[in-house]
Design a protein around this motif. Structure first.
Motif, PDB file in Angstrom:
ATOM      1  N   ILE A 158      61.542 -83.916  79.169  1.00 27.79           N
ATOM      2  CA  ILE A 158      62.363 -83.327  80.233  1.00 27.79           C
ATOM      3  C   ILE A 158      63.684 -84.083  80.361  1.00 27.79           C
ATOM      4  O   ILE A 158      64.764 -83.483  80.431  1.00 27.79           O
ATOM      5  N   GLU A 159      63.592 -85.416  80.370  1.00 30.93           N
ATOM      6  CA  GLU A 159      64.792 -86.223  80.565  1.00 30.93           C
ATOM      7  C   GLU A 159      65.761 -86.103  79.399  1.00 30.93           C
ATOM      8  O   GLU A 159      66.977 -86.229  79.586  1.00 30.93           O
ATOM      9  N   PRO A 213      51.330 -81.287  71.971  1.00 32.68           N
ATOM     10  CA  PRO A 213      52.752 -81.622  71.766  1.00 32.68           C
ATOM     11  C   PRO A 213      53.467 -81.883  73.088  1.00 32.68           C
ATOM     12  O   PRO A 213      54.344 -81.119  73.505  1.00 32.68           O
ATOM     13  N   PHE A 214      53.110 -82.975  73.769  1.00 34.22           N
ATOM     14  CA  PHE A 214      53.616 -83.208  75.114  1.00 34.22           C
ATOM     15  C   PHE A 214      55.136 -83.359  75.163  1.00 34.22           C
ATOM     16  O   PHE A 214      55.790 -82.869  76.091  1.00 34.22           O
ATOM     17  N   MET A 215      55.720 -84.042  74.197  1.00 32.97           N
ATOM     18  CA  MET A 215      57.175 -84.213  74.171  1.00 32.97           C
ATOM     19  C   MET A 215      57.857 -82.847  74.069  1.00 32.97           C
ATOM     20  O   MET A 215      58.785 -82.533  74.822  1.00 32.97           O
ATOM     21  N   GLU A 216      57.360 -82.018  73.130  1.00 32.36           N
ATOM     22  CA  GLU A 216      57.937 -80.691  72.930  1.00 32.36           C
ATOM     23  C   GLU A 216      57.740 -79.806  74.158  1.00 32.36           C
ATOM     24  O   GLU A 216      58.591 -78.994  74.500  1.00 32.36           O
ATOM     25  N   MET A 217      56.593 -79.992  74.833  1.00 37.51           N
ATOM     26  CA  MET A 217      56.333 -79.211  76.048  1.00 37.51           C
ATOM     27  C   MET A 217      57.309 -79.590  77.161  1.00 37.51           C
ATOM     28  O   MET A 217      57.787 -78.732  77.910  1.00 37.51           O
ATOM     29  N   GLY A 218      57.608 -80.882  77.265  1.00 37.44           N
ATOM     30  CA  GLY A 218      58.592 -81.318  78.247  1.00 37.44           C
ATOM     31  C   GLY A 218      59.970 -80.764  77.951  1.00 37.44           C
ATOM     32  O   GLY A 218      60.700 -80.323  78.848  1.00 37.44           O
ATOM     33  N   ILE A 219      60.337 -80.782  76.659  1.00 40.94           N
ATOM     34  CA  ILE A 219      61.627 -80.221  76.244  1.00 40.94           C
ATOM     35  C   ILE A 219      61.678 -78.726  76.563  1.00 40.94           C
ATOM     36  O   ILE A 219      62.686 -78.217  77.078  1.00 40.94           O
ATOM     37  N   MET A 220      60.595 -78.021  76.278  1.00 35.94           N
ATOM     38  CA  MET A 220      60.528 -76.591  76.550  1.00 35.94           C
ATOM     39  C   MET A 220      60.666 -76.308  78.049  1.00 35.94           C
ATOM     40  O   MET A 220      61.406 -75.416  78.465  1.00 35.94           O
ATOM     41  N   ALA A 221      59.948 -77.069  78.870  1.00 38.76           N
ATOM     42  CA  ALA A 221      59.995 -76.859  80.320  1.00 38.76           C
ATOM     43  C   ALA A 221      61.410 -77.054  80.855  1.00 38.76           C
ATOM     44  O   ALA A 221      61.899 -76.247  81.655  1.00 38.76           O
ATOM     45  N   ALA A 222      62.083 -78.121  80.410  1.00 45.07           N
ATOM     46  CA  ALA A 222      63.440 -78.384  80.889  1.00 45.07           C
ATOM     47  C   ALA A 222      64.417 -77.338  80.370  1.00 45.07           C
ATOM     48  O   ALA A 222      65.299 -76.874  81.114  1.00 45.07           O
ATOM     49  N   THR A 223      64.269 -76.953  79.106  1.00 43.51           N
ATOM     50  CA  THR A 223      65.141 -75.925  78.531  1.00 43.51           C
ATOM     51  C   THR A 223      65.026 -74.620  79.303  1.00 43.51           C
ATOM     52  O   THR A 223      66.023 -73.960  79.622  1.00 43.51           O
ATOM     53  N   GLU A 224      63.784 -74.234  79.609  1.00 38.36           N
ATOM     54  CA  GLU A 224      63.562 -73.006  80.361  1.00 38.36           C
ATOM     55  C   GLU A 224      64.119 -73.104  81.775  1.00 38.36           C
ATOM     56  O   GLU A 224      64.651 -72.128  82.317  1.00 38.36           O
ATOM     57  N   LEU A 225      64.011 -74.279  82.400  1.00 38.48           N
ATOM     58  CA  LEU A 225      64.544 -74.440  83.748  1.00 38.48           C
ATOM     59  C   LEU A 225      66.056 -74.261  83.755  1.00 38.48           C
ATOM     60  O   LEU A 225      66.601 -73.573  84.632  1.00 38.48           O
TER      61      LEU A 225
END
Length: 335
Positions: free
Chosen positions: A81-82, A291-303
């Motif tokens: 996310i960060e 894939p927790f890192m990728e999931m965080g990236i996906m969540a932030a990208t979608e936000l």
């Protein structure tokens, strides 16, 4: 006095508007970018965020609400996310519900009171449909991480739990196992139901019978995995065990070894998650990696897409694929 945008523009031989564009993450010419970086460093310039927020009516902050700060998977999600937030010039503020009497819907006030520009809500627990529906209908920028409670009009991100267990069952089947037991998870966890369905439906698709006594619930701790495995050994007549998380698999491994059996010679065991310890136990654990890192990236990208496009951005549930990690806890058996 503190240096200003005007000072940066003068030293970099460009305009104030170009400096402003650069500071807001907009593209500028490469040679201009280099000159701006040099000027900012030389002047030790720091922009006034409070003044900027008054002008653009933005906090440049996203809120991350978690159900528990102790979850060992969250730091990797936070890094993802960060990473995106930093690219966008945003800060992250974390809020924990651990000791809070409030539900997730309470935290939408963070947006309406002007503390954040968007919110990511992270929980691996089952969500309340009514509570999440209230959040979806409120219309503020939000992404939920984990269970979507079957609410369609909300952006959500999760791992494909069903697929992860299905991959493990199919792998065991490919190496000759037909009698496969299953260590399940707790009722409060959102993933428990989908992982169990992955086991049951894949066994049925492969034409493999399931003994109801082969399915044992746990609270996903090492100790409960240990107890579940001792129970399964008293039932017997299986050659492999799929544990629905790594901690129960590690507990199961100890129970097998204490009773004088050997993994994988006598029994094959798999886990789910790929925690660090799974590669250090003996034998090292076959599992699936989330894939927790990728999931965080996906969540932030979608936000950020939701923040930029508002209600015009379609709601969707994003399920990321786990990766099968084959190690030493399973062996091929003959027909």
């Amino acid at each position: 006095m503190n240096p200003t945008i005007k000072d940066v523009a003068k030293l970099a031989n460009t305009s104030k508007s170009t400096v402003s564009r650069y500071l807001n993450g907009q593209p500028v010419k490469k040679e201009t970018e280099e000159a701006l970086k040099k000027a900012i460093e030389e002047l030790n310039y720091h922009r006034n965020e409070n003044a900027r927020r008054l002008v653009v009516s933005k906090t440049q902050t996203i809120g991350i609400v978690v159900d528990s700060i102790t979850n060992l998977f969250y730091p990797t999600i936070f890094r993802g996310i960060e990473e995106i937030a930093k690219e966008k010039g945003f800060n992250c503020v974390f809020y924990s519900m651990t000791s809070s009497k409030y539900t997730e819907s309470y935290f939408q006030n963070l947006y309406y009171e002007g503390h954040v520009d968007g919110i990511i809500m992270i929980s691996f627990r089952k969500r309340n449909h009514k509570d999440l529906l209230e959040i979806a209908e409120a219309g503020f920028p939000v992404v939920v991480f984990g269970d979507s409670a079957n609410v369609e009009d909300i952006v959500s991100v999760d791992v494909d739990n069903y697929l992860g267990i299905s991959e493990l069952v199919r792998y065991l089947s490919r190496i000759g196992h037909k009698k496969i037991a299953y260590i399940s998870g707790p009722d409060h966890a959102a993933a428990t139901e989908s992982r169990l369905a992955g086991y049951l439906e894949t066994m049925e698709q492969l034409g493999q019978a399931v003994n109801p006594n082969w399915i044992v619930p746990t609270d996903w701790s090492n100790e409960s995995g240990y107890k579940a495995m001792n129970h399964l050994l008293s039932v017997g007549d299986f050659t492999a065990v799929v544990a629905s998380n790594d901690e129960t698999a590690i507990g199961a491994l100890r129970a097998v070894q204490e009773q004088g059996y050997h993994v994988p010679t006598d029994l094959s065991i798999t886990g789910f998650d790929d925690i660090t310890l799974s590669s250090w136990v003996y034998p090292s654990l076959t599992t699936v990696k989330q894939p927790f890192m990728e999931m965080g990236i996906m969540a932030a990208t979608e936000l950020f897409k939701r923040m930029e496009k508002g209600d015009d951005y379609p709601s969707e549930r994003h399920l990321l694929k786990p990766k099968l990690i084959i190690r030493d806890s399973c062996r091929k058996i003959s027909e």
